[in-house]
Design a protein around this motif. Sequence first.
Motif, PDB file in Angstrom:
ATOM      1  N   ALA A 174       0.814  -1.220   0.000  1.00 36.17           N
ATOM      2  CA  ALA A 174       0.000   0.000   0.000  1.00 36.17           C
ATOM      3  C   ALA A 174       0.844   1.266   0.000  1.00 36.17           C
ATOM      4  O   ALA A 174       0.291   2.368   0.048  1.00 36.17           O
ATOM      5  CB  ALA A 174      -0.913  -0.010   1.215  1.00 36.17           C
ATOM      6  N   ARG A 197     -10.204   1.796   9.614  1.00 31.63           N
ATOM      7  CA  ARG A 197     -10.767   2.186   8.311  1.00 31.63           C
ATOM      8  C   ARG A 197     -10.789   3.704   8.160  1.00 31.63           C
ATOM      9  O   ARG A 197     -10.460   4.247   7.095  1.00 31.63           O
ATOM     10  CB  ARG A 197     -12.182   1.620   8.164  1.00 31.63           C
ATOM     11  CG  ARG A 197     -12.800   1.924   6.793  1.00 31.63           C
ATOM     12  CD  ARG A 197     -14.176   1.295   6.639  1.00 31.63           C
ATOM     13  NE  ARG A 197     -14.698   1.550   5.299  1.00 31.63           N
ATOM     14  CZ  ARG A 197     -14.428   0.798   4.245  1.00 31.63           C
ATOM     15  NH1 ARG A 197     -13.645  -0.265   4.370  1.00 31.63           N
ATOM     16  NH2 ARG A 197     -14.932   1.094   3.053  1.00 31.63           N
ATOM     17  N   PRO A 206      -6.237   3.099  -1.920  1.00 34.89           N
ATOM     18  CA  PRO A 206      -7.184   2.348  -2.752  1.00 34.89           C
ATOM     19  C   PRO A 206      -8.053   1.431  -1.889  1.00 34.89           C
ATOM     20  O   PRO A 206      -7.636   0.953  -0.833  1.00 34.89           O
ATOM     21  CB  PRO A 206      -6.274   1.548  -3.690  1.00 34.89           C
ATOM     22  CG  PRO A 206      -5.008   2.335  -3.746  1.00 34.89           C
ATOM     23  CD  PRO A 206      -4.844   2.931  -2.380  1.00 34.89           C
ATOM     24  N   GLU A 207      -9.271   1.178  -2.343  1.00 31.14           N
ATOM     25  CA  GLU A 207     -10.238   0.410  -1.572  1.00 31.14           C
ATOM     26  C   GLU A 207      -9.714  -0.974  -1.200  1.00 31.14           C
ATOM     27  O   GLU A 207     -10.031  -1.511  -0.130  1.00 31.14           O
ATOM     28  CB  GLU A 207     -11.540   0.269  -2.374  1.00 31.14           C
ATOM     29  CG  GLU A 207     -12.712  -0.258  -1.569  1.00 31.14           C
ATOM     30  CD  GLU A 207     -13.183   0.731  -0.509  1.00 31.14           C
ATOM     31  OE1 GLU A 207     -13.846   0.295   0.456  1.00 31.14           O
ATOM     32  OE2 GLU A 207     -12.877   1.945  -0.634  1.00 31.14           O
ATOM     33  N   GLN A 208      -8.897  -1.581  -2.078  1.00 32.44           N
ATOM     34  CA  GLN A 208      -8.350  -2.907  -1.796  1.00 32.44           C
ATOM     35  C   GLN A 208      -7.572  -2.915  -0.484  1.00 32.44           C
ATOM     36  O   GLN A 208      -7.721  -3.825   0.333  1.00 32.44           O
ATOM     37  CB  GLN A 208      -7.439  -3.341  -2.950  1.00 32.44           C
ATOM     38  CG  GLN A 208      -6.744  -4.670  -2.722  1.00 32.44           C
ATOM     39  CD  GLN A 208      -5.691  -4.979  -3.778  1.00 32.44           C
ATOM     40  OE1 GLN A 208      -5.280  -4.079  -4.533  1.00 32.44           O
ATOM     41  NE2 GLN A 208      -5.274  -6.232  -3.875  1.00 32.44           N
ATOM     42  N   TRP A 209      -6.747  -1.890  -0.268  1.00 34.42           N
ATOM     43  CA  TRP A 209      -5.918  -1.842   0.939  1.00 34.42           C
ATOM     44  C   TRP A 209      -6.736  -1.391   2.144  1.00 34.42           C
ATOM     45  O   TRP A 209      -6.486  -1.842   3.266  1.00 34.42           O
ATOM     46  CB  TRP A 209      -4.714  -0.940   0.713  1.00 34.42           C
ATOM     47  CG  TRP A 209      -3.946  -1.303  -0.518  1.00 34.42           C
ATOM     48  CD1 TRP A 209      -3.687  -0.515  -1.599  1.00 34.42           C
ATOM     49  CD2 TRP A 209      -3.383  -2.582  -0.833  1.00 34.42           C
ATOM     50  NE1 TRP A 209      -2.997  -1.197  -2.560  1.00 34.42           N
ATOM     51  CE2 TRP A 209      -2.784  -2.473  -2.119  1.00 34.42           C
ATOM     52  CE3 TRP A 209      -3.315  -3.802  -0.168  1.00 34.42           C
ATOM     53  CZ2 TRP A 209      -2.142  -3.538  -2.735  1.00 34.42           C
ATOM     54  CZ3 TRP A 209      -2.681  -4.870  -0.774  1.00 34.42           C
ATOM     55  CH2 TRP A 209      -2.104  -4.730  -2.048  1.00 34.42           C
ATOM     56  N   ASN A 211      -9.850  -2.182   2.700  1.00 33.98           N
ATOM     57  CA  ASN A 211     -10.556  -3.395   3.142  1.00 33.98           C
ATOM     58  C   ASN A 211      -9.619  -4.366   3.859  1.00 33.98           C
ATOM     59  O   ASN A 211     -10.002  -5.003   4.850  1.00 33.98           O
ATOM     60  CB  ASN A 211     -11.197  -4.082   1.942  1.00 33.98           C
ATOM     61  CG  ASN A 211     -12.327  -3.261   1.333  1.00 33.98           C
ATOM     62  OD1 ASN A 211     -12.926  -2.416   2.005  1.00 33.98           O
ATOM     63  ND2 ASN A 211     -12.623  -3.495   0.063  1.00 33.98           N
ATOM     64  N   ALA A 212      -8.396  -4.478   3.347  1.00 30.72           N
ATOM     65  CA  ALA A 212      -7.436  -5.413   3.957  1.00 30.72           C
ATOM     66  C   ALA A 212      -7.050  -4.970   5.363  1.00 30.72           C
ATOM     67  O   ALA A 212      -7.041  -5.775   6.304  1.00 30.72           O
ATOM     68  CB  ALA A 212      -6.202  -5.533   3.073  1.00 30.72           C
ATOM     69  N   THR A 232      -9.863 -13.491   2.601  1.00 36.67           N
ATOM     70  CA  THR A 232     -10.126 -12.078   2.862  1.00 36.67           C
ATOM     71  C   THR A 232      -8.974 -11.180   2.460  1.00 36.67           C
ATOM     72  O   THR A 232      -9.188 -10.094   1.895  1.00 36.67           O
ATOM     73  CB  THR A 232     -10.446 -11.857   4.356  1.00 36.67           C
ATOM     74  OG1 THR A 232     -11.540 -12.682   4.730  1.00 36.67           O
ATOM     75  CG2 THR A 232     -10.792 -10.399   4.633  1.00 36.67           C
ATOM     76  N   PRO A 234      -5.433  -9.832   0.562  1.00 35.73           N
ATOM     77  CA  PRO A 234      -4.928  -9.858  -0.824  1.00 35.73           C
ATOM     78  C   PRO A 234      -3.988 -11.032  -1.062  1.00 35.73           C
ATOM     79  O   PRO A 234      -3.307 -11.509  -0.144  1.00 35.73           O
ATOM     80  CB  PRO A 234      -4.186  -8.517  -0.946  1.00 35.73           C
ATOM     81  CG  PRO A 234      -4.783  -7.644   0.101  1.00 35.73           C
ATOM     82  CD  PRO A 234      -5.153  -8.556   1.239  1.00 35.73           C
ATOM     83  N   ASP A 235      -3.944 -11.474  -2.292  1.00 37.65           N
ATOM     84  CA  ASP A 235      -3.133 -12.639  -2.663  1.00 37.65           C
ATOM     85  C   ASP A 235      -1.695 -12.204  -2.921  1.00 37.65           C
ATOM     86  O   ASP A 235      -1.204 -12.241  -4.047  1.00 37.65           O
ATOM     87  CB  ASP A 235      -3.730 -13.313  -3.899  1.00 37.65           C
ATOM     88  CG  ASP A 235      -3.019 -14.623  -4.230  1.00 37.65           C
ATOM     89  OD1 ASP A 235      -2.363 -15.165  -3.325  1.00 37.65           O
ATOM     90  OD2 ASP A 235      -3.123 -15.076  -5.386  1.00 37.65           O
TER      91      ASP A 235
END
Length: 383
Positions: A174, A197, A206-209, A211-212, A232, A234-235
Amino acid sequence: MQSWQLPEYIADILPSAARQLESAKEQLLALYRVHGYELVSPPLLEYSQSLLTRIDEGLSLKTIRVVDQLSGRQLGLRADITPQVARIDAHLLSANSGVNRLCYAGSVLHARPDGFLSTREPLQIGAELYGHAGIESDIELIDLMLKSLAVVNVPELTLSLGHIGIFHALAKAANLEAQQATTLLQLMQAKNAAAVRERVQQWQLPEQWINAFEALPTLYGTQKVLQTAMTTLPDLPEICEALQQLQHICTAFANHNIFIDISELRVDNYHTGLLFAAYSADWPDALARGGRYDGLGKYFGRSRPASGFSFDLRDLIGHLPPVEKLRGIRVSVHDATAAKNEIEQLRSAGECVIIDYTPESNNIKGCDRQLVWQNQQWQLIPL
């Protein structure tokens, strides 16, 4: 305040407790010895930079500093023995390029107590393994930690597992700045996903990070948490590897109570990967903590994979079995000179021989026998 009173969170150890601690320490060091760990004894005092206070803010706040009257340089009273042992492996034992197994037992000093019930002078005991990066060495150390607590009679242990590498992988992906990562680590401890959050949204990640990071403090509980984390988070290769390591540990200790806490990040800044701790139902905090701290030795000239654990033996006095005082043999002061040879022979055999300087009072404590001249020889008779 009386001039002889001790500082806050500093206390004397009286004979009965001192016997318990020394007996437990001897048993623990014997346990480590038969597992191949060699004893080292670093100094209580070093130049403060050697204690790695410059790279670990938490360790720096704990370290008491004084000025060396010989060199004028700043000295530190050690607050943690692990960096000292890393220095020994990297510098003094650098001729050995293979695995070094080292153990230690000694007092450390803290500028502030860790908690309301904590002492500022813990008796830190632990073991460290250098030169092997595989999960096998972590398993060895966790096993040794659990055996250590069994030696000191801690019942119903729970093994808690985490992995700070997961957070580091997310922070790197991130593109978090160092201060942002530190702030987020602090928020994670409260397990307040909403606060996490809110903060990452302020940074416009970014929304991906977002959420993580929001999910991370919710990932704690039974081993099922690992499956939830797989779906849940990221890969990322680092995260997959970390979760596989945690699963490997769970399999190795399947006969123990295991608790998974992905956001359990209360460690020193030098830790880099797998984290483990041991809890008991009758104690509010971890009894022992450990983990991987690869590369710590680079500050002393040799970067090596490393893992270890430690705990405060004084914390466990309530668990330690009582150690009876050695029953003594009384010798009247009037007989001491004539019985000198017999007294030394008894002491060489491990007996406690006490000279009674007030034989007329007949009030000497701790003796169950006496040495007397009887029938033309020295004899032991019951008191």
